[in-house]
Write a protein that holds these residues in place. Structure first.
Motif, mmCIF file in Angstrom:
data_model
loop_
_atom_site.group_PDB
_atom_site.id
_atom_site.type_symbol
_atom_site.label_atom_id
_atom_site.label_comp_id
_atom_site.label_asym_id
_atom_site.label_seq_id
_atom_site.Cartn_x
_atom_site.Cartn_y
_atom_site.Cartn_z
ATOM 1 N N ARG A 71 -27.174 26.421 -24.946
ATOM 2 C CA ARG A 71 -27.125 25.045 -25.453
ATOM 3 C C ARG A 71 -25.741 24.504 -25.132
ATOM 4 N N LEU A 72 -25.672 23.350 -24.466
ATOM 5 C CA LEU A 72 -24.410 22.738 -24.081
ATOM 6 C C LEU A 72 -23.788 22.065 -25.299
ATOM 7 N N LEU A 73 -22.549 22.421 -25.614
ATOM 8 C CA LEU A 73 -21.831 21.825 -26.736
ATOM 9 C C LEU A 73 -20.885 20.722 -26.275
ATOM 10 N N ARG A 74 -20.137 20.964 -25.201
ATOM 11 C CA ARG A 74 -19.259 19.948 -24.631
ATOM 12 C C ARG A 74 -18.860 20.338 -23.225
ATOM 13 N N ARG A 75 -18.253 19.382 -22.535
ATOM 14 C CA ARG A 75 -17.790 19.590 -21.165
ATOM 15 C C ARG A 75 -16.311 19.243 -21.113
ATOM 16 N N TRP A 84 -15.410 22.968 -17.025
ATOM 17 C CA TRP A 84 -15.814 24.049 -17.919
ATOM 18 C C TRP A 84 -16.855 23.534 -18.890
ATOM 19 N N LEU A 85 -17.783 24.386 -19.250
ATOM 20 C CA LEU A 85 -18.834 24.048 -20.213
ATOM 21 C C LEU A 85 -18.683 24.922 -21.445
ATOM 22 N N HIS A 86 -18.616 24.300 -22.616
ATOM 23 C CA HIS A 86 -18.607 25.039 -23.872
ATOM 24 C C HIS A 86 -20.075 25.185 -24.287
ATOM 25 N N VAL A 87 -20.554 26.414 -24.338
ATOM 26 C CA VAL A 87 -21.971 26.670 -24.555
ATOM 27 C C VAL A 87 -22.171 27.628 -25.718
ATOM 28 N N ARG A 96 -20.645 31.669 -28.968
ATOM 29 C CA ARG A 96 -20.112 30.497 -28.284
ATOM 30 C C ARG A 96 -19.020 30.934 -27.345
ATOM 31 N N GLY A 97 -18.905 30.231 -26.222
ATOM 32 C CA GLY A 97 -17.871 30.538 -25.259
ATOM 33 C C GLY A 97 -17.857 29.495 -24.155
ATOM 34 N N TRP A 98 -17.017 29.749 -23.158
ATOM 35 C CA TRP A 98 -16.804 28.798 -22.063
ATOM 36 C C TRP A 98 -17.276 29.408 -20.748
ATOM 37 N N LEU A 99 -17.982 28.580 -19.968
ATOM 38 C CA LEU A 99 -18.417 28.942 -18.623
ATOM 39 C C LEU A 99 -17.766 28.000 -17.632
ATOM 40 N N ARG A 100 -17.379 28.537 -16.479
ATOM 41 C CA ARG A 100 -16.873 27.667 -15.426
ATOM 42 C C ARG A 100 -18.062 27.076 -14.699
#
Length: 101
Positions: A71-75, A84-87, A96-100
């Motif tokens: 689930r995308l939380l913020r960009r 980066w995507l906070h998912v 929760r964590g960050w993906l490039r």
């Protein structure tokens, strides 16, 4: 003639002045941007490392397998141009964590 001129000036000011007030017709604020909401979960196409923060040198929390539901939380866009995507994972532990991107 003097009272008629004074009353007409007062009436003219009374009719025009409210248009510049906040409750009147002139609204100087910019409209709020509309944001699209994601309609469904995101899925990873390859194995991706889930980072603690949006930095390449940040510690890895875990590696997400291909096909993981997120689930995308913020960009966030970094200063170096990386997105980066906070998912949040939609599996049992819901990390929760960050993906490039």
């Amino acid at each position: 003639m003097g009272p008629v001129l004074r009353w007409s000036w007062l009436l003219g000011v009374a009719l025009i002045a409210p248009a510049a007030l906040p409750a009147g017709g002139a609204d100087w604020r910019q409209p709020q941007p509309r944001r699209r909401l994601a309609s469904g979960p995101l899925h990873t196409s390859t194995d991706q490392p889930l980072h603690l923060s949006p930095l390449e040198v940040a510690p890895r929390l875990r590696t997400l397998k291909a096909g993981s539901s997120l689930r995308l939380l913020r960009r966030w866009s970094a200063a170096d141009g990386q997105d980066w995507l906070h998912v949040q994972t939609l599996s049992g532990d819901q990390r929760r964590g960050w993906l490039r991107a």
